[in-house]
Design a protein around this motif. Structure first.
Motif, PDB file in Angstrom:
ATOM      1  N   UNK A  44       0.990  -1.013   0.035  1.00 35.32           N
ATOM      2  CA  UNK A  44       0.007  -0.060  -0.039  1.00 35.32           C
ATOM      3  C   UNK A  44       0.903   1.244   0.038  1.00 35.32           C
ATOM      4  N   UNK A  45       2.050   1.166   0.681  1.00 35.96           N
ATOM      5  CA  UNK A  45       3.001   2.398   0.547  1.00 35.96           C
ATOM      6  C   UNK A  45       3.381   2.803  -0.662  1.00 35.96           C
ATOM      7  N   UNK A  46       3.557   1.566  -1.554  1.00 35.84           N
ATOM      8  CA  UNK A  46       4.054   1.793  -2.958  1.00 35.84           C
ATOM      9  C   UNK A  46       2.757   2.168  -3.746  1.00 35.84           C
ATOM     10  N   UNK A  47       1.553   1.971  -3.496  1.00 33.76           N
ATOM     11  CA  UNK A  47       0.619   2.231  -4.428  1.00 33.76           C
ATOM     12  C   UNK A  47       0.761   3.173  -5.763  1.00 33.76           C
ATOM     13  N   UNK A  48       0.360   3.066  -6.775  1.00 35.23           N
ATOM     14  CA  UNK A  48       0.416   3.908  -7.793  1.00 35.23           C
ATOM     15  C   UNK A  48      -0.578   3.673  -8.987  1.00 35.23           C
ATOM     16  N   UNK A  49      -1.564   4.524  -9.104  1.00 38.72           N
ATOM     17  CA  UNK A  49      -2.723   4.300  -9.987  1.00 38.72           C
ATOM     18  C   UNK A  49      -2.881   5.294 -11.020  1.00 38.72           C
ATOM     19  N   UNK A  50      -3.085   4.992 -12.155  1.00 37.24           N
ATOM     20  CA  UNK A  50      -3.235   6.008 -12.977  1.00 37.24           C
ATOM     21  C   UNK A  50      -4.778   6.999 -13.143  1.00 37.24           C
ATOM     22  N   UNK A  51      -5.818   5.931 -12.719  1.00 40.83           N
ATOM     23  CA  UNK A  51      -7.088   6.511 -12.256  1.00 40.83           C
ATOM     24  C   UNK A  51      -7.425   6.251 -10.968  1.00 40.83           C
ATOM     25  N   UNK A  52      -8.027   7.146 -10.632  1.00 40.90           N
ATOM     26  CA  UNK A  52      -8.641   7.518  -9.357  1.00 40.90           C
ATOM     27  C   UNK A  52      -9.593   6.389  -8.959  1.00 40.90           C
ATOM     28  N   UNK A  53     -10.428   5.929  -9.925  1.00 41.45           N
ATOM     29  CA  UNK A  53     -11.441   4.911  -9.862  1.00 41.45           C
ATOM     30  C   UNK A  53     -10.750   3.528  -9.448  1.00 41.45           C
TER      31      UNK A  53
END
Length: 126
Positions: A44-53
């Motif tokens: 979770x500390x490294x999460x990276x998403x292109x879309x908010x959804x």
């Protein structure tokens, strides 16, 4: 009478073995959920998403998982959440000294973990 004595002896000899097996399972479960919380928090500390959804879906799935765990195994939920709190506090301290770039959703969830009440949630493996 001999049969009854034999059954009692078998029962008495088997009881400690059964109790030891239960304690070992509890230890294994505690260790499993402790390690799972560490792994989940690091991910979770490294999460990276292109879309908010996509990020919202992730956090919703995580909340659902935790709600199910709390309902089915409140003792192991407490272990899991206590370790997540520990991991998030350590990461918060890391971010004070380093430039961490977390989303608003992450910060909201991090505050939930950090403020999670761990009173009375001590489960010590036996």
């Amino acid at each position: 009478m001999k049969k009854l004595s034999c059954y009692i002896a078998i029962f008495l000899l088997g009881t400690p073995i059964g109790l030891m097996a239960q304690q070992e399972a509890t230890t294994k479960e505690v260790n499993f959920y402790t390690h799972l919380a560490v792994k989940d928090a690091n991910n979770e500390h490294q999460l990276s998403y292109n879309k908010l959804e996509d990020e919202q879906d992730f956090w919703n799935d995580q909340k659902s998982y935790e709600a199910i765990l709390e309902k089915q195994r409140p003792d192991l939920y407490a272990v899991y959440m206590r370790q997540k709190r520990t991991e998030y506090l350590a990461h918060q301290k890391y971010c004070e000294d380093n430039a961490c770039d977390h989303t608003e959703l992450y910060l909201k969830q991090a505050s939930i973990y950090i403020l999670h009440d761990t009173k009375g949630s001590e489960l010590v493996a036996q």
